[in-house]
Design a protein around this motif. Structure first.
Motif, PDB file in Angstrom:
ATOM      1  N   ALA A  18      -1.727  -1.791   6.584  1.00  0.00           N
ATOM      2  CA  ALA A  18      -0.677  -2.541   6.453  1.00  0.00           C
ATOM      3  C   ALA A  18      -0.380  -2.434   4.892  1.00  0.00           C
ATOM      4  CB  ALA A  18      -0.997  -4.040   6.824  1.00  0.00           C
ATOM      5  N   GLN A  20       1.145  -1.656   1.580  1.00  0.00           N
ATOM      6  CA  GLN A  20       2.554  -1.377   1.626  1.00  0.00           C
ATOM      7  C   GLN A  20       2.647  -0.318   0.145  1.00  0.00           C
ATOM      8  OE1 GLN A  20       5.273  -2.029   3.614  1.00  0.00           O
ATOM      9  NE2 GLN A  20       3.705  -2.918   4.751  1.00  0.00           N
ATOM     10  N   CYS A  43      -8.887 -11.373   7.346  1.00  0.00           N
ATOM     11  CA  CYS A  43      -7.633 -11.916   7.283  1.00  0.00           C
ATOM     12  C   CYS A  43      -7.785 -13.490   7.711  1.00  0.00           C
ATOM     13  CB  CYS A  43      -6.539 -11.306   8.257  1.00  0.00           C
ATOM     14  SG  CYS A  43      -4.891 -12.145   8.197  1.00  0.00           S
ATOM     15  N   ASP A  53      -5.854  -4.093   7.112  1.00  0.00           N
ATOM     16  CA  ASP A  53      -5.117  -3.611   8.605  1.00  0.00           C
ATOM     17  C   ASP A  53      -4.081  -4.817   8.701  1.00  0.00           C
ATOM     18  OD1 ASP A  53      -6.601  -1.439   8.586  1.00  0.00           O
ATOM     19  OD2 ASP A  53      -8.220  -2.364   9.714  1.00  0.00           O
ATOM     20  N   SER A  54      -4.246  -5.815   8.222  1.00  0.00           N
ATOM     21  CA  SER A  54      -3.179  -7.025   8.813  1.00  0.00           C
ATOM     22  C   SER A  54      -1.928  -7.155   7.922  1.00  0.00           C
ATOM     23  CB  SER A  54      -3.809  -8.258   8.225  1.00  0.00           C
ATOM     24  OG  SER A  54      -3.015  -9.424   8.528  1.00  0.00           O
ATOM     25  N   ASN A  55      -0.901  -7.433   8.901  1.00  0.00           N
ATOM     26  CA  ASN A  55       0.563  -7.602   8.355  1.00  0.00           C
ATOM     27  C   ASN A  55       0.820  -8.856   8.060  1.00  0.00           C
ATOM     28  OD1 ASN A  55       1.333  -4.793   8.357  1.00  0.00           O
ATOM     29  ND2 ASN A  55       1.511  -4.871  10.715  1.00  0.00           N
ATOM     30  N   ASP A  57       1.287 -12.290   5.946  1.00  0.00           N
ATOM     31  CA  ASP A  57       1.903 -12.516   4.341  1.00  0.00           C
ATOM     32  C   ASP A  57       0.425 -12.975   3.670  1.00  0.00           C
ATOM     33  OD1 ASP A  57       4.340 -12.180   5.137  1.00  0.00           O
ATOM     34  OD2 ASP A  57       4.966 -14.157   5.463  1.00  0.00           O
ATOM     35  N   ARG A  60      -1.357  -9.945   2.679  1.00  0.00           N
ATOM     36  CA  ARG A  60      -0.492  -9.145   1.585  1.00  0.00           C
ATOM     37  C   ARG A  60      -0.859  -9.972   0.192  1.00  0.00           C
ATOM     38  NH1 ARG A  60       3.495  -5.966  -0.259  1.00  0.00           N
ATOM     39  NH2 ARG A  60       4.852  -6.788  -1.774  1.00  0.00           N
TER      40      ARG A  60
END
Length: 148
Positions: A18, A20, A43, A53-55, A57, A60
């Motif tokens: 995940a 970016q 996460c 691996d986590s999307n 917020d 991030r």
């Protein structure tokens, strides 16, 4: 043949991270450290995935925080300690074996040891029980019961 080739190639596919492109650090060594630290952190939303691996917020935000601390010169352990201080030990995939967590780490082996001792004692007591044969009267009564 194409189907078999497609299946083989799909088995070689790696899971997409995940992370970016705007999060990646320009220094490859520092980025490798950030990825290693991120693999150790859970996460808080997904709970079954690491922050790489986590999307979510928050993942991030945690990835950016890890990279920010590494760029600031913190060691890997200092970064992990900083995140744990902010979010608690829940974010660690492998909680530390200290304090109240020590009870949890030792409970499994302790219960296994107690179960082994109990089983040993039960089997030892059971082997000492007398094995008496039935009397002639009891055998006759048993045959009578089984015939009915």
């Amino acid at each position: 043949m194409r189907l078999i080739l497609a299946l083989c190639l799909s088995l070689l596919a790696f899971p997409a991270l995940a992370v970016q492109p705007d999060e990646v650090l320009p220094d490859p060594a520092l980025e490798a450290r950030a990825r290693a630290v991120s693999q150790l952190l859970r996460c808080p939303v997904c709970q079954g995935e690491n922050i790489d691996d986590s999307n979510a917020d928050i993942s991030r935000d945690l990835r950016l925080l890890v990279r920010e601390r590494l760029v600031a010169g913190d060691s890997d352990d200092a970064v992990i300690d900083f995140v744990v201080d902010r979010y608690g030990e829940f974010v660690l995939f492998e909680p530390r074996a200290t304090g109240s967590n020590l009870v949890l780490w030792l409970a499994g082996p302790g219960m296994l040891l107690l179960g082994g001792i109990a089983a040993f004692a039960f089997l030892r007591r059971r082997s000492k029980l007398p094995t008496e044969a039935l009397s002639a009267e009891e055998e006759a009564r048993l045959k009578e019961i089984l015939k009915e």
